[in-house]
Design a protein around this motif. Structure first.
Motif, PDB file in Angstrom:
ATOM      1  N   GLU A  39       0.838  -1.201   0.000  1.00  0.00           N
ATOM      2  CA  GLU A  39       0.000   0.000   0.000  1.00  0.00           C
ATOM      3  C   GLU A  39       0.871   1.249   0.000  1.00  0.00           C
ATOM      4  OE1 GLU A  39      -2.460   1.514   3.469  1.00  0.00           O
ATOM      5  OE2 GLU A  39      -4.038   0.581   2.243  1.00  0.00           O
ATOM      6  N   VAL A  40       0.482   2.221  -0.826  1.00  0.00           N
ATOM      7  CA  VAL A  40       1.175   3.516  -0.873  1.00  0.00           C
ATOM      8  C   VAL A  40       0.152   4.613  -0.632  1.00  0.00           C
ATOM      9  CG1 VAL A  40       3.030   2.761  -2.405  1.00  0.00           C
ATOM     10  CG2 VAL A  40       0.908   3.635  -3.388  1.00  0.00           C
ATOM     11  N   ILE A  41       0.655   5.770  -0.252  1.00  0.00           N
ATOM     12  CA  ILE A  41      -0.227   6.906   0.040  1.00  0.00           C
ATOM     13  C   ILE A  41       0.366   8.172  -0.568  1.00  0.00           C
ATOM     14  CG2 ILE A  41       0.886   7.335   2.259  1.00  0.00           C
ATOM     15  CD1 ILE A  41      -1.863   8.183   3.323  1.00  0.00           C
ATOM     16  N   VAL A  42      -0.492   9.031  -1.104  1.00  0.00           N
ATOM     17  CA  VAL A  42      -0.039  10.287  -1.713  1.00  0.00           C
ATOM     18  C   VAL A  42       0.382  11.246  -0.600  1.00  0.00           C
ATOM     19  CG1 VAL A  42      -0.683  12.278  -3.112  1.00  0.00           C
ATOM     20  CG2 VAL A  42      -1.534  10.009  -3.716  1.00  0.00           C
ATOM     21  N   THR A  43       1.631  11.697  -0.649  1.00  0.00           N
ATOM     22  CA  THR A  43       2.151  12.610   0.368  1.00  0.00           C
ATOM     23  C   THR A  43       2.278  14.048  -0.135  1.00  0.00           C
ATOM     24  OG1 THR A  43       4.420  12.033  -0.286  1.00  0.00           O
ATOM     25  CG2 THR A  43       3.429  10.792   1.535  1.00  0.00           C
ATOM     26  N   LYS A  44       2.389  14.216  -1.439  1.00  0.00           N
ATOM     27  CA  LYS A  44       2.548  15.578  -1.981  1.00  0.00           C
ATOM     28  C   LYS A  44       2.038  15.625  -3.416  1.00  0.00           C
ATOM     29  CE  LYS A  44       6.337  17.840  -1.053  1.00  0.00           C
ATOM     30  NZ  LYS A  44       7.751  18.306  -1.096  1.00  0.00           N
ATOM     31  N   VAL A  45       1.332  16.709  -3.729  1.00  0.00           N
ATOM     32  CA  VAL A  45       0.882  16.973  -5.096  1.00  0.00           C
ATOM     33  C   VAL A  45       1.435  18.332  -5.502  1.00  0.00           C
ATOM     34  CG1 VAL A  45      -1.080  17.325  -6.631  1.00  0.00           C
ATOM     35  CG2 VAL A  45      -1.224  15.618  -4.812  1.00  0.00           C
ATOM     36  N   ILE A  46       2.257  18.340  -6.521  1.00  0.00           N
ATOM     37  CA  ILE A  46       2.827  19.596  -7.029  1.00  0.00           C
ATOM     38  C   ILE A  46       1.997  20.009  -8.249  1.00  0.00           C
ATOM     39  CG2 ILE A  46       4.902  20.719  -7.942  1.00  0.00           C
ATOM     40  CD1 ILE A  46       6.535  18.609  -6.459  1.00  0.00           C
ATOM     41  N   PRO A  47       1.124  21.019  -8.111  1.00  0.00           N
ATOM     42  CA  PRO A  47       0.139  21.318  -9.161  1.00  0.00           C
ATOM     43  C   PRO A  47       0.677  22.019 -10.405  1.00  0.00           C
ATOM     44  CG  PRO A  47      -0.059  22.884  -7.362  1.00  0.00           C
ATOM     45  CD  PRO A  47       0.981  21.884  -6.938  1.00  0.00           C
ATOM     46  N   GLU A  48       1.958  22.298 -10.441  1.00  0.00           N
ATOM     47  CA  GLU A  48       2.521  22.968 -11.624  1.00  0.00           C
ATOM     48  C   GLU A  48       2.509  22.010 -12.820  1.00  0.00           C
ATOM     49  OE1 GLU A  48       6.592  25.307 -13.030  1.00  0.00           O
ATOM     50  OE2 GLU A  48       6.518  24.229 -11.132  1.00  0.00           O
ATOM     51  N   VAL A  49       1.848  22.403 -13.899  1.00  0.00           N
ATOM     52  CA  VAL A  49       1.705  21.552 -15.080  1.00  0.00           C
ATOM     53  C   VAL A  49       2.793  21.891 -16.094  1.00  0.00           C
ATOM     54  CG1 VAL A  49       0.214  20.881 -17.002  1.00  0.00           C
ATOM     55  CG2 VAL A  49      -0.777  21.323 -14.744  1.00  0.00           C
ATOM     56  N   LYS A  50       3.544  20.873 -16.486  1.00  0.00           N
ATOM     57  CA  LYS A  50       4.577  21.023 -17.507  1.00  0.00           C
ATOM     58  C   LYS A  50       4.400  19.917 -18.541  1.00  0.00           C
ATOM     59  CE  LYS A  50       8.152  23.132 -14.589  1.00  0.00           C
ATOM     60  NZ  LYS A  50       9.537  22.999 -14.076  1.00  0.00           N
TER      61      LYS A  50
END
Length: 412
Positions: free
Chosen positions: A296-307
């Motif tokens: 099992e993994v969990i999302v720790t960070k979302v970097i919203p900058e789209v490239k």
């Protein structure tokens, strides 16, 4: 006697023919615009699936790479070409350990020139400070002589004061001794005031000179330390990676020459399609397969900058057990966006590339009829059907590249 036969009116006949032709053309045009554009296709060219109710799980699948949790870059402070290499890529290093040495003759010559100039300025300031001390010493010597002259005048004044009281010397001589003492006293006082002001001024100048010398000595220390920047050392202890210097290769100042993994753990990093930007948030859980186990993994960070149409998502392993990982390993991550629920779904196909999911061919017998639909959520297997289709209906989900202007398929 001949009988006159009246001539028929040809205009009426031509008008009747024209009206007839117009009516025929109008009928042809009417039926051509109102008849469905049909195309004959073979059944084995189509992919046909049924609309059904099934458990729909909103999830996304993407590839993620293992990265160290804490990485420190090894940067080049002073640019130059590689002169010596002391360690190999992948080696364990300690903080301060020498990794490589660079060489730049132009920069070293510039350092030498600056060092010489700073030392010369320090020497000039020390010379100025010495001159101030000498001036102060000369004034002190002058004061000693003046004190001597004053003491002589005072001694003569005291002796002749007694003689004048006994009328041994004349009044003119007495006035001469008095004037001499007054002059020496004023002279001594003036010189003492001058020396005091000179000392105060000298203290200010010497303080400023000392401050300037300290600043230049610090600059000299920094300059000499900068000369050591050609020796690249490890900024932390750990495993050295991405370290591939070649003898003679040139690196610019600020350029990274390697990384150090401090061995404090790992994370997963992935580039995810921007379509999921509003759906992925911190705390979402997912799964990866590792050595036959589901972790099992969990999302720790979302970097919203789209490239380039993607954004970065970082994940951590939820399990506390020790997992032997290696930088650069790749995992297929299944990230669950919502819970399972039973809804009307349509199997995914490439038909949506041409229709944008707004219409589809519904198969009835040997016919495929165009029908407008509305789709909702999607996962790698299904679309959620919101409007336009019923459970059990068959639809064409293969490519529509040849059917974009067709309203009906005749399936053979």
């Amino acid at each position: 006697m001949d009988k006159v036969i009246p001539r028929k009116n040809r205009k009426f006949r031509y008008l009747s023919i024209a009206i007839g032709v117009f009516l025929v053309l109008a009928v042809i045009v009417f039926f051509s615009f109102n008849s469905k554009r049909t195309l004959n296709v073979k059944a084995d060219e189509l992919s046909i699936q049924k609309v059904e109710k099934a458990y729909f799980e909103d999830f996304v699948v993407f590839q993620a790479k293992v990265e160290p949790l804490n990485v420190m870059l090894v940067n080049v402070t002073e640019g130059g070409s590689v002169k010596e290499i002391f360690v190999e890529n992948g080696a364990m290093v300690t903080k301060g350990q020498s990794l490589a040495r660079l060489y730049n003759p132009n920069t070293e010559l510039n350092y030498l020139t600056q060092e010489t100039a700073i030392i010369e300025q320090i020497n000039n300031l020390n010379t100025g400070k010495l001159n101030i001390r000498n001036q102060e010493l000369n004034l002190t010597k002058d004061l000693v002589l003046i004190e001597h002259d004053y003491n002589d005048a005072k001694r003569l004044y005291d002796v002749n004061a007694k003689l004048f009281a006994k009328d041994v010397i004349s009044k003119n001589d007495w006035n001469t001794f008095k004037e001499s003492l007054r002059f020496q006293e004023e002279r001594r006082k003036t010189i003492q005031q001058s020396i005091q002001k000179e000392k105060q001024s000298n203290q200010v100048q010497i303080s400023q000179i000392n401050h300037s010398i300290q600043t230049m000595e610090k600059s000299l220390d920094i300059l000499r330390n900068n000369k050591k920047n050609f020796l690249i050392t490890a900024p932390a202890s750990g495993r050295l990676t991405s370290f591939e210097p070649v003898l003679g290769k040139t690196f610019q100042a600020g350029e990274s020459i390697g990384k150090i993994d401090s061995k404090q753990g790992y994370k997963l990093a992935a580039n995810v399609d921007e379509f999921y930007l509003e759906k992925i948030r911190e705390g979402l859980k997912g799964q990866v397969e590792f050595k036959g186990k589901t972790l099992e993994v969990i999302v720790t960070k979302v970097i919203p900058e789209v490239k380039n149409g993607h954004f970065i998502v970082e994940l951590a392993f939820a399990s506390k057990e020790d997992i032997t990982l290696q930088d650069g390993l790749s995992f297929g991550v299944k990230l669950v966006l919502s819970e399972k629920n039973k809804i009307l779904v349509l199997p995914k196909g490439i038909f949506s590339q041409e229709t944008a999911g707004k219409w589809i061919f519904v198969v009835k017998g040997n016919k495929g009829e165009k029908r407008f639909i509305k789709l909702g959520r999607e996962n790698p297997s299904y679309y959620e059907v919101l409007e336009g289709l019923k459970e059990g209906e068959s639809v064409v989900i293969s490519s529509y590249s040849d059917y974009k202007d067709i309203e009906e398929l005749s399936i053979q």
